[in-house]
Design a protein around this motif. Sequence first.
Motif, PDB file in Angstrom:
ATOM      1  N   GLY A   1       0.802  -1.213   0.000  1.00  0.00           N
ATOM      2  CA  GLY A   1       0.000   0.000   0.000  1.00  0.00           C
ATOM      3  C   GLY A   1       0.833   1.261   0.000  1.00  0.00           C
ATOM      4  N   PRO A   2       0.210   2.440   0.119  1.00  0.00           N
ATOM      5  CA  PRO A   2       0.914   3.711  -0.017  1.00  0.00           C
ATOM      6  C   PRO A   2       1.520   4.267   1.267  1.00  0.00           C
ATOM      7  N   CYS A   3       1.109   3.768   2.453  1.00  0.00           N
ATOM      8  CA  CYS A   3       1.419   4.470   3.697  1.00  0.00           C
ATOM      9  C   CYS A   3       2.422   3.700   4.552  1.00  0.00           C
ATOM     10  N   ALA A   4       3.500   4.386   4.958  1.00  0.00           N
ATOM     11  CA  ALA A   4       4.551   3.742   5.748  1.00  0.00           C
ATOM     12  C   ALA A   4       4.135   3.537   7.192  1.00  0.00           C
ATOM     13  N   SER A   5       3.197   4.341   7.691  1.00  0.00           N
ATOM     14  CA  SER A   5       2.822   4.267   9.090  1.00  0.00           C
ATOM     15  C   SER A   5       1.388   4.748   9.267  1.00  0.00           C
ATOM     16  N   ARG A   6       0.636   4.084  10.142  1.00  0.00           N
ATOM     17  CA  ARG A   6      -0.717   4.537  10.418  1.00  0.00           C
ATOM     18  C   ARG A   6      -0.722   5.926  11.052  1.00  0.00           C
ATOM     19  N   ARG A   7       0.423   6.349  11.572  1.00  0.00           N
ATOM     20  CA  ARG A   7       0.537   7.693  12.142  1.00  0.00           C
ATOM     21  C   ARG A   7       0.722   8.769  11.072  1.00  0.00           C
ATOM     22  N   LYS A   8       0.672   8.383   9.816  1.00  0.00           N
ATOM     23  CA  LYS A   8       0.786   9.347   8.719  1.00  0.00           C
ATOM     24  C   LYS A   8      -0.424   9.302   7.786  1.00  0.00           C
ATOM     25  N   LEU A   9      -1.484   8.657   8.209  1.00  0.00           N
ATOM     26  CA  LEU A   9      -2.620   8.448   7.318  1.00  0.00           C
ATOM     27  C   LEU A   9      -3.184   9.746   6.761  1.00  0.00           C
ATOM     28  N   LEU A  10      -3.286  10.782   7.575  1.00  0.00           N
ATOM     29  CA  LEU A  10      -3.893  12.035   7.125  1.00  0.00           C
ATOM     30  C   LEU A  10      -2.934  12.914   6.340  1.00  0.00           C
ATOM     31  N   VAL A  11      -1.641  12.744   6.538  1.00  0.00           N
ATOM     32  CA  VAL A  11      -0.673  13.683   5.952  1.00  0.00           C
ATOM     33  C   VAL A  11       0.171  13.064   4.847  1.00  0.00           C
ATOM     34  N   CYS A  12       0.086  11.757   4.634  1.00  0.00           N
ATOM     35  CA  CYS A  12       0.853  11.110   3.565  1.00  0.00           C
ATOM     36  C   CYS A  12       0.211  11.426   2.215  1.00  0.00           C
ATOM     37  N   PRO A  13       0.905  12.111   1.291  1.00  0.00           N
ATOM     38  CA  PRO A  13       0.292  12.471   0.005  1.00  0.00           C
ATOM     39  C   PRO A  13      -0.192  11.257  -0.780  1.00  0.00           C
ATOM     40  N   ALA A  14       0.576  10.163  -0.777  1.00  0.00           N
ATOM     41  CA  ALA A  14       0.164   8.985  -1.531  1.00  0.00           C
ATOM     42  C   ALA A  14      -1.098   8.363  -0.942  1.00  0.00           C
ATOM     43  N   THR A  15      -1.223   8.410   0.371  1.00  0.00           N
ATOM     44  CA  THR A  15      -2.427   7.869   1.000  1.00  0.00           C
ATOM     45  C   THR A  15      -3.633   8.731   0.673  1.00  0.00           C
ATOM     46  N   ARG A  16      -3.453  10.037   0.673  1.00  0.00           N
ATOM     47  CA  ARG A  16      -4.577  10.903   0.310  1.00  0.00           C
ATOM     48  C   ARG A  16      -5.003  10.652  -1.138  1.00  0.00           C
ATOM     49  N   GLN A  17      -4.060  10.363  -2.006  1.00  0.00           N
ATOM     50  CA  GLN A  17      -4.428  10.009  -3.378  1.00  0.00           C
ATOM     51  C   GLN A  17      -5.279   8.756  -3.398  1.00  0.00           C
ATOM     52  N   ALA A  18      -4.926   7.775  -2.568  1.00  0.00           N
ATOM     53  CA  ALA A  18      -5.714   6.546  -2.509  1.00  0.00           C
ATOM     54  C   ALA A  18      -7.107   6.807  -1.953  1.00  0.00           C
ATOM     55  N   VAL A  19      -7.202   7.675  -0.945  1.00  0.00           N
ATOM     56  CA  VAL A  19      -8.508   8.031  -0.382  1.00  0.00           C
ATOM     57  C   VAL A  19      -9.350   8.734  -1.441  1.00  0.00           C
ATOM     58  N   LYS A  20      -8.749   9.645  -2.171  1.00  0.00           N
ATOM     59  CA  LYS A  20      -9.488  10.348  -3.217  1.00  0.00           C
ATOM     60  C   LYS A  20      -9.952   9.376  -4.302  1.00  0.00           C
ATOM     61  N   ALA A  21      -9.119   8.404  -4.633  1.00  0.00           N
ATOM     62  CA  ALA A  21      -9.510   7.418  -5.632  1.00  0.00           C
ATOM     63  C   ALA A  21     -10.676   6.571  -5.138  1.00  0.00           C
ATOM     64  N   ARG A  22     -10.667   6.253  -3.836  1.00  0.00           N
ATOM     65  CA  ARG A  22     -11.782   5.491  -3.267  1.00  0.00           C
ATOM     66  C   ARG A  22     -13.069   6.301  -3.344  1.00  0.00           C
ATOM     67  N   LEU A  23     -13.023   7.567  -2.941  1.00  0.00           N
ATOM     68  CA  LEU A  23     -14.204   8.410  -3.004  1.00  0.00           C
ATOM     69  C   LEU A  23     -14.652   8.640  -4.446  1.00  0.00           C
ATOM     70  N   ALA A  24     -13.693   8.755  -5.367  1.00  0.00           N
ATOM     71  CA  ALA A  24     -14.039   8.918  -6.779  1.00  0.00           C
ATOM     72  C   ALA A  24     -14.795   7.691  -7.294  1.00  0.00           C
ATOM     73  N   PHE A  25     -14.301   6.508  -6.952  1.00  0.00           N
ATOM     74  CA  PHE A  25     -14.992   5.283  -7.345  1.00  0.00           C
ATOM     75  C   PHE A  25     -16.419   5.279  -6.795  1.00  0.00           C
ATOM     76  N   ALA A  26     -16.569   5.660  -5.539  1.00  0.00           N
ATOM     77  CA  ALA A  26     -17.879   5.624  -4.905  1.00  0.00           C
ATOM     78  C   ALA A  26     -18.850   6.600  -5.555  1.00  0.00           C
ATOM     79  N   THR A  27     -18.405   7.826  -5.816  1.00  0.00           N
ATOM     80  CA  THR A  27     -19.349   8.789  -6.388  1.00  0.00           C
ATOM     81  C   THR A  27     -19.618   8.505  -7.856  1.00  0.00           C
ATOM     82  N   GLU A  28     -18.632   7.966  -8.590  1.00  0.00           N
ATOM     83  CA  GLU A  28     -18.889   7.595  -9.977  1.00  0.00           C
ATOM     84  C   GLU A  28     -19.938   6.494 -10.068  1.00  0.00           C
ATOM     85  N   ARG A  29     -19.959   5.612  -9.086  1.00  0.00           N
ATOM     86  CA  ARG A  29     -20.884   4.482  -9.140  1.00  0.00           C
ATOM     87  C   ARG A  29     -22.231   4.795  -8.474  1.00  0.00           C
ATOM     88  N   TRP A  30     -22.213   5.526  -7.353  1.00  0.00           N
ATOM     89  CA  TRP A  30     -23.442   5.720  -6.576  1.00  0.00           C
ATOM     90  C   TRP A  30     -23.795   7.191  -6.333  1.00  0.00           C
TER      91      TRP A  30
END
Length: 466
Positions: A133-162
Amino acid sequence: MTSLPWIGRATDAPYFNDDSGAAWTPIGQNDAITWPELAGLYRRRDLPGVERHLQWLKDSGVTCLRLMLEYCQRDHRYFELAPGRFNLSLVRLWDDLVALCQVIGLRLLLTPFDTFFLWNRWKHHPYNRANGGPCASRRKLLVCPATRQAVKARLAFATERWGGSGVIFAWDLWNEMHPAQAGGDPAGFAQFIDDVAPFLRALETRLHGRAHLQTVSVFGPELGWKPWLNEPIFRHPALDFASSHFYEEGTIDDPRDTVVPAISTGRLVRQALAQITDARPFHESEHGPIHTFKDRHRTLPEAFDDEYFRHMQWAQLASGAVGGGMRWPNRHPHTLTPGMRRAQRALADFLPLVDWPRFRRGNLNEEIGIDPDIAAFGCGDARQAVVWLLRRGPLLPDGRLDAAMPPRPATLRLPGLAPGRYRAALWETQAGRPAGELEANSQGNGILVARLPPFAGDIALAIGPA
């Protein structure tokens, strides 16, 4: 099939309405795809049973469920098997749930993760860099740029479908933001919101011609322990409404009676409204006896829990929150009781007594004058008010109000209404029915004085021009 109208913010009040301008209030609770009432969705084990349950919720006055796209208490419930590779069994589950809600007329407040299990099961989570996955530590979930990209991709999938449906009430962009998820960086909350909120709003506007409402939620006690959290939670300009979770220690999280949690709830709503500077709505999206259930391994007795639930619900609505809050069941099994459903029906039937889209309320809990044996909860503007009055006792040995207490009258002194004559509709919150009407004048000093007829445990009032 007629699509459900979308939900937006009322133009002239800190409440919600639909496309037609009709008032809409979230009444519901937190649920999860692994809990008994929705478990039949997985691999379509019992879709008719889930449909019957959702219809019962609708008949009980429920309008909205708060759900996590991923509730990974078990390994096979990850929404993504790897970043960007979505779990087809869960995608079909959500296809079915959204379709059922569309037919029945229920809406969803959706958040991408249950962050409790995301944190506690981090060793196994697909977003963990050790698992590809994208995140080296759960203590960086909100501030890791790669993790935020993954979160945005998840939300994009959700709104595109529903997201083209009014079934989606709003997005809770992150469940229970916590400083530990940002490495303790005070700027982490705003950084996440600044990145994710505009992205999702722009995407939805491009896809659907408009965007669903957005919020983020927080574990409420953190707001007192770390006051700097109030700015992003209550005032971030990219968010449409504010959310908090009421788990105050020793009162709400481990209740010993049913009165003190209600008084705490009224105080917490007042504190939340004081943090909001732009009249955005405040919606409490999680509460319950979490310490009693999770740490002390006790399920509250049903009769006690029903009264605790009903008291907290009315304390929220009357203090100026939108709706009565959303309970996390914290029961075994994780379901609300029939008594709680009756309480939701009673609240839903009271709502038409108030002109919510034009109710520019302020909290009046501490300004209301009432007999000393009564706790007062209220909000109002110059033409309307909502008041809930709760006897402080006597209490039974188990902490409930004594149902055998004799009804007694009370004198209400309510400030803020413009001079004139007003009608108060009285409401029995337990039976869910009208309890009569009375009329009173608001004098030139801005105080309405009303002698209330005898009541026992509690009474609600909707007050407007006669």
